[in-house]
Design an enzyme around this catalytic site. Structure first.
Site, short mmCIF file in Angstrom:
data_model
loop_
_atom_site.label_atom_id
_atom_site.label_comp_id
_atom_site.label_asym_id
_atom_site.label_seq_id
_atom_site.Cartn_x
_atom_site.Cartn_y
_atom_site.Cartn_z
N LEU A 176 0.84 -1.20 0.00
CA LEU A 176 0.00 0.00 0.00
C LEU A 176 0.88 1.26 0.00
O LEU A 176 0.59 2.22 -0.71
CB LEU A 176 -0.94 0.00 1.21
N ASP A 220 9.87 0.88 0.06
CA ASP A 220 8.53 0.97 -0.56
C ASP A 220 8.40 2.26 -1.37
O ASP A 220 7.84 2.27 -2.47
CB ASP A 220 7.43 0.98 0.51
N ARG A 234 20.21 -0.26 -1.94
CA ARG A 234 21.38 -0.38 -1.07
C ARG A 234 21.46 0.73 -0.04
O ARG A 234 22.51 1.33 0.16
CB ARG A 234 22.65 -0.40 -1.93
P1 ADP Z 1 14.67 -1.19 2.32
O1 ADP Z 1 13.79 -0.24 3.09
O2 ADP Z 1 13.89 -2.06 1.39
O3 ADP Z 1 15.68 -1.93 3.15
P2 ADP Z 1 16.84 0.56 1.54
O4 ADP Z 1 17.15 0.88 2.96
O5 ADP Z 1 17.90 -0.06 0.70
O6 ADP Z 1 15.49 -0.28 1.33
O7 ADP Z 1 16.41 1.95 0.86
C1 ADP Z 1 15.80 1.97 -0.41
C2 ADP Z 1 16.36 3.12 -1.21
O8 ADP Z 1 16.04 4.34 -0.52
C3 ADP Z 1 17.86 3.14 -1.38
O9 ADP Z 1 18.30 2.38 -2.51
C4 ADP Z 1 18.14 4.62 -1.55
O10 ADP Z 1 17.92 4.97 -2.90
C5 ADP Z 1 17.08 5.27 -0.68
N1 ADP Z 1 17.62 5.58 0.66
C6 ADP Z 1 17.61 4.79 1.75
N2 ADP Z 1 18.23 5.39 2.79
C7 ADP Z 1 18.64 6.60 2.34
C8 ADP Z 1 19.35 7.71 2.89
N3 ADP Z 1 19.79 7.71 4.15
N4 ADP Z 1 19.61 8.77 2.08
C9 ADP Z 1 19.16 8.80 0.81
N5 ADP Z 1 18.49 7.78 0.24
C10 ADP Z 1 18.24 6.71 0.97
#
Ligand code: ADP
Length: 331
Positions: A31, A291, A261
């Site tokens: 969602l 998400d 990442r």
């Molecule tokens: P999930 O929540 O699925 O573990 P991630 O933590 O890898 O996913 O975050 C998803 C995407 O969000 C990353 O690939 C990045 O593009 C963005 N993102 C996450 N954390 C940050 C941050 N601290 N600063 C900027 N972008 C972020």
């Protein structure tokens, strides 16, 4: 041309406990993606004529040979009010909380016609409590949620609700909450389905009966997915792999997509893209980073933007979200 997108999964009631009181909200991973997809697609509509001039991927096809919309197909002139119709597909009950969820989804501009009501059932619920040192803990009551029956009819399964869509978005949570025979029947149905499949493995160990089953289902979904949106932490935990192993495996997947990442930003899957991603300056809460990335990325890709721009759009959306508390930030 209007592209019809179905986001499939479970929307839950969220209780945020604040002292003696509780704030009632609505949340769920697919969602969240539906909401950011709709918001970003709507915001991007004003830029669609620009996009159509900037050499969009006309004639681009997914790995199964199905046509992805080209920029030329999505100019403002051709689009009616929106070029993406986003629906949420789930089951709810006939209780007041189900009504609240349905109203919330509709208020986001997301279609609710494919939400089925099961009399006597109710939605899942979770509560967020915050300890004195600021750590948040989550308690779930979701094992009897109506969403688990989304494809069940009597003693069989029925996937016909998905037939009218061009794009299907599912996550590992959408799959985890289904009984194993329904998961396998869905994977079987998807083999012959012409829809573009988008998948995020979103691994939550507690929702699966065991890790081996989660691996089996995830492998099958990666093999079928046209657009793969894994995140490195989930894939490392699910497959007991190192970062390097996950990266190599993700890069060998058949579709296009992104390996998420965290602050490093996404790695392009499919077309190689070399660009850097600015980290968010003031990270407050990383809930729904993945998400919201998916929503921003898909809004761009499905309306014809090139892969590099779509990756940047996903990152920009997530970078905004992590600078606010909660999964859904104010518009
Ligand atoms: P999930 O929540 O699925 O573990 P991630 O933590 O890898 O996913 O975050 C998803 C995407 O969000 C990353 O690939 C990045 O593009 C963005 N993102 C996450 N954390 C940050 C941050 N601290 N600063 C900027 N972008 C972020």
């Amino acid at each position: 041309m209007t592209l019809r997108v179905a986001c499939i999964g479970e929307a839950m009631i969220e209780l945020s406990l604040q002292g003696e009181a509780a704030k009632v909200g609505v949340a769920g991973d697919t969602l969240n993606t539906a909401i950011y997809l709709k918001r970003c697609a709507t915001a991007g509509l004003s830029r669609a004529s620009e996009i159509s001039r900037s050499a969009g991927p006309a004639g681009q096809r997914d790995p199964h040979g199905r046509a992805l919309p080209s920029a030329q197909e999505t100019t403002v002139a051709e689009a009616p009010s929106s070029d993406l119709q986003v629906d949420y597909v789930t089951c709810l009950g006939d209780d007041p909380f189900s009504g609240q969820i349905r109203d919330f989804i509709a208020a986001q501009g997301i279609g609710t016609d494919a939400i089925r009501t099961i009399p006597g059932k109710s939605p899942g619920l979770y509560a967020i409590t915050t300890t004195e040192d600021g750590e948040r803990s989550f308690t779930y009551w979701r094992s009897a949620a109506a969403a688990r029956d989304v494809f069940q009819t009597g003693d069989g399964y029925d996937f016909s609700v998905l037939e009218s869509y061009d794009v299907l978005y599912l996550s590992g949570i959408s799959l985890a909450i289904l009984p194993q025979p329904v998961r396998l029947a869905l994977i079987d149905w998807l083999k012959d389905a012409s829809q573009t499949l988008v998948y995020d493995s979103n691994y939550r160990p507690r929702l699966w009966e065991d890790q081996a089953t989660a691996q089996q289902i995830t492998r099958a979904m990666w093999a079928r997915a046209d657009i793969a949106l894994p995140s490195i932490d989930d894939e490392m935990a699910l497959f007991d792999e190192t970062e390097a192993q996950v990266t190599a495996r993700a890069q060998s997947l058949p579709g296009t997509g992104a390996l998420k990442r965290g602050p490093t930003g996404p790695l392009s899957l499919g077309d190689p893209v070399a660009q850097s991603y600015p980290p968010a300056e003031n990270v407050i809460d990383t809930t729904a980073a993945g998400d919201s990335f998916n929503g921003g990325y898909l809004a761009a890709l499905l309306t014809g933007e090139p892969q590099a721009a779509a990756l940047m759009a996903g990152h920009a959306c997530a970078a905004r979200v992590v600078q606010h508390r909660g999964a859904i930030i104010p518009e």
